[in-house]
Structures are given as structure tokens and as C-alpha cells.
Design a protein around this motif. Structure first.
Motif, PDB file in Angstrom:
ATOM      1  N   GLN A 132      36.237  41.545  44.829  1.00 17.62           N
ATOM      2  CA  GLN A 132      35.251  41.148  45.823  1.00 17.62           C
ATOM      3  C   GLN A 132      35.876  40.199  46.819  1.00 17.62           C
ATOM      4  N   THR A 133      35.162  39.981  47.915  1.00 24.73           N
ATOM      5  CA  THR A 133      35.535  38.922  48.837  1.00 24.73           C
ATOM      6  C   THR A 133      34.502  37.814  48.676  1.00 24.73           C
ATOM      7  N   TYR A 134      34.915  36.631  49.041  1.00 27.60           N
ATOM      8  CA  TYR A 134      34.029  35.470  48.934  1.00 27.60           C
ATOM      9  C   TYR A 134      34.136  34.705  50.241  1.00 27.60           C
ATOM     10  N   VAL A 135      33.017  34.268  50.761  1.00 31.14           N
ATOM     11  CA  VAL A 135      32.990  33.471  51.984  1.00 31.14           C
ATOM     12  C   VAL A 135      32.903  31.998  51.597  1.00 31.14           C
ATOM     13  N   VAL A 136      33.882  31.240  52.030  1.00 32.48           N
ATOM     14  CA  VAL A 136      33.993  29.821  51.685  1.00 32.48           C
ATOM     15  C   VAL A 136      32.832  29.031  52.289  1.00 32.48           C
ATOM     16  N   VAL A 137      32.245  28.159  51.466  1.00 30.87           N
ATOM     17  CA  VAL A 137      31.205  27.239  51.923  1.00 30.87           C
ATOM     18  C   VAL A 137      31.720  25.809  51.786  1.00 30.87           C
ATOM     19  N   ASP A 138      31.076  24.897  52.465  1.00 28.19           N
ATOM     20  CA  ASP A 138      31.480  23.498  52.445  1.00 28.19           C
ATOM     21  C   ASP A 138      31.510  22.971  51.005  1.00 28.19           C
ATOM     22  N   GLY A 139      32.567  22.293  50.647  1.00 31.88           N
ATOM     23  CA  GLY A 139      32.685  21.695  49.323  1.00 31.88           C
ATOM     24  C   GLY A 139      33.352  22.585  48.288  1.00 31.88           C
ATOM     25  N   SER A 158      36.824  34.266  54.712  1.00 32.46           N
ATOM     26  CA  SER A 158      36.694  35.208  53.598  1.00 32.46           C
ATOM     27  C   SER A 158      37.998  35.223  52.812  1.00 32.46           C
ATOM     28  N   ILE A 159      37.880  35.079  51.497  1.00 34.45           N
ATOM     29  CA  ILE A 159      39.058  35.170  50.639  1.00 34.45           C
ATOM     30  C   ILE A 159      38.827  36.264  49.602  1.00 34.45           C
ATOM     31  N   LEU A 160      39.921  36.836  49.145  1.00 33.79           N
ATOM     32  CA  LEU A 160      39.844  37.876  48.126  1.00 33.79           C
ATOM     33  C   LEU A 160      39.797  37.251  46.740  1.00 33.79           C
ATOM     34  N   ILE A 161      38.966  37.799  45.898  1.00 35.99           N
ATOM     35  CA  ILE A 161      38.903  37.380  44.496  1.00 35.99           C
ATOM     36  C   ILE A 161      39.498  38.532  43.689  1.00 35.99           C
ATOM     37  N   PRO A 162      40.628  38.291  43.008  1.00 35.98           N
ATOM     38  CA  PRO A 162      41.280  39.375  42.262  1.00 35.98           C
ATOM     39  C   PRO A 162      40.627  39.616  40.906  1.00 35.98           C
ATOM     40  N   MET A 163      40.922  40.764  40.341  1.00 38.04           N
ATOM     41  CA  MET A 163      40.475  41.069  38.986  1.00 38.04           C
ATOM     42  C   MET A 163      41.307  40.239  38.019  1.00 38.04           C
ATOM     43  N   ASP A 198      49.211  27.360  49.379  1.00 36.56           N
ATOM     44  CA  ASP A 198      48.467  26.118  49.543  1.00 36.56           C
ATOM     45  C   ASP A 198      47.013  26.328  49.135  1.00 36.56           C
ATOM     46  N   LEU A 199      46.654  25.869  47.945  1.00 37.29           N
ATOM     47  CA  LEU A 199      45.305  26.104  47.445  1.00 37.29           C
ATOM     48  C   LEU A 199      44.243  25.420  48.282  1.00 37.29           C
ATOM     49  N   ASP A 200      44.551  24.264  48.850  1.00 39.95           N
ATOM     50  CA  ASP A 200      43.557  23.563  49.673  1.00 39.95           C
ATOM     51  C   ASP A 200      43.299  24.301  50.991  1.00 39.95           C
ATOM     52  N   ALA A 201      44.318  24.963  51.527  1.00 40.91           N
ATOM     53  CA  ALA A 201      44.159  25.675  52.794  1.00 40.91           C
ATOM     54  C   ALA A 201      43.177  26.839  52.661  1.00 40.91           C
ATOM     55  N   LEU A 202      43.113  27.441  51.477  1.00 42.17           N
ATOM     56  CA  LEU A 202      42.211  28.581  51.297  1.00 42.17           C
ATOM     57  C   LEU A 202      40.739  28.201  51.408  1.00 42.17           C
ATOM     58  N   THR A 203      40.412  26.985  51.061  1.00 42.56           N
ATOM     59  CA  THR A 203      39.005  26.561  51.099  1.00 42.56           C
ATOM     60  C   THR A 203      38.730  25.542  52.202  1.00 42.56           C
ATOM     61  N   ALA A 204      39.703  25.279  53.055  1.00 45.10           N
ATOM     62  CA  ALA A 204      39.537  24.264  54.095  1.00 45.10           C
ATOM     63  C   ALA A 204      38.631  24.722  55.230  1.00 45.10           C
ATOM     64  N   GLN A 205      38.609  26.020  55.504  1.00 44.74           N
ATOM     65  CA  GLN A 205      37.840  26.541  56.634  1.00 44.74           C
ATOM     66  C   GLN A 205      36.548  27.198  56.141  1.00 44.74           C
TER      67      GLN A 205
END
Length: 121
Positions: A59-66, A105-110, A94-101
């Protein structure tokens, strides 16, 4: 390294590499390095970031604040220590960069299986 300490590490943890199966370094080779004073230091072999395409995205996931990647890994993969799989699937070190914006949309792997080559390149 003191021989007694080296023996303790080897007997307790095999090669001295991480033994937690969820670690991206699980099973990694350890290599010796000799300092100029003759002291031998063991280190983990470099891990090459695998191609993101080896992961099957569920799935993809859309990052939310926090959002934090460890929390997302716990929610979607069942283990917060598997945050690195989300990084790899998104070709990021960079794990922080993935959730900074917010809104990204980020990919969630199996998580049911870690693909060959994902651990040590």
C-alpha cells in the motif's frame, strides 16, 4: 581487542554481528581492522542499500503531521524495528526525511518476508 572480551562476544553472539533477526544487519559479515598500535577492532561490513524494487509494496501511505517511521513500521509491519524496510522500499537512507513532508506518499512494503539481498546488498 582483549582476547577474553573477543571470546565472550563470539560465544554470546556468534560473529559479533547483530543477532536480532529484524535488524537490517542480521547475518552481516564482520571484518577486522588493525589500528596503527596493533590493536585489532572488529566492524560490520558495509551494507549497500538494495534496489527499492525488490520490495513488494502492499500500500501507499500519506504522511500526516507527527508521523514517525518507527510508529508506522509498528502499525503496518508489526515491529517498530522494521522501519528500515520502509526506508529501503522508498530508496531513502534518512528515516526522518520520509515523514518530514506532510502529504507525501510513501510505500509500505510487505513484511512477511525480507527479500534476498535486502540485508547486505
Amino acid at each position: 581487542m582483549d582476547q577474553a572480551l573477543a571470546s565472550l562476544i563470539t560465544s554470546a553472539a556468534g560473529t559479533g554481528a547483530p543477532t536480532l533477526t529484524s535488524s537490517r544487519y542480521y547475518g552481516s559479515a564482520t571484518c577486522p581492522y588493525t589500528l596503527p598500535n596493533g590493536t585489532q577492532v572488529m566492524y560490520l561490513a558495509r551494507r549497500i542499500l538494495p534496489q527499492a524494487g525488490i520490495y513488494q509494496a502492499v500500500q501507499t501511505y500519506v504522511v500526516v503531521d507527527g508521523d514517525r517511521l518507527d510508529n508506522l513500521a509498528a502499525k503496518f509491519l508489526g515491529d517498530p524495528l522494521l522501519y528500515w524496510m520502509i526506508c529501503d522500499a522508498n530508496n531513502s537512507t534518512d528515516l526522518d526525511a520520509l515523514t518530514a513532508q506532510v502529504g507525501r506518499s510513501i510505500l509500505i512494503p510487505m513484511s512477511s518476508s525480507i527479500p534476498p539481498g535486502a540485508r547486505y546488498g
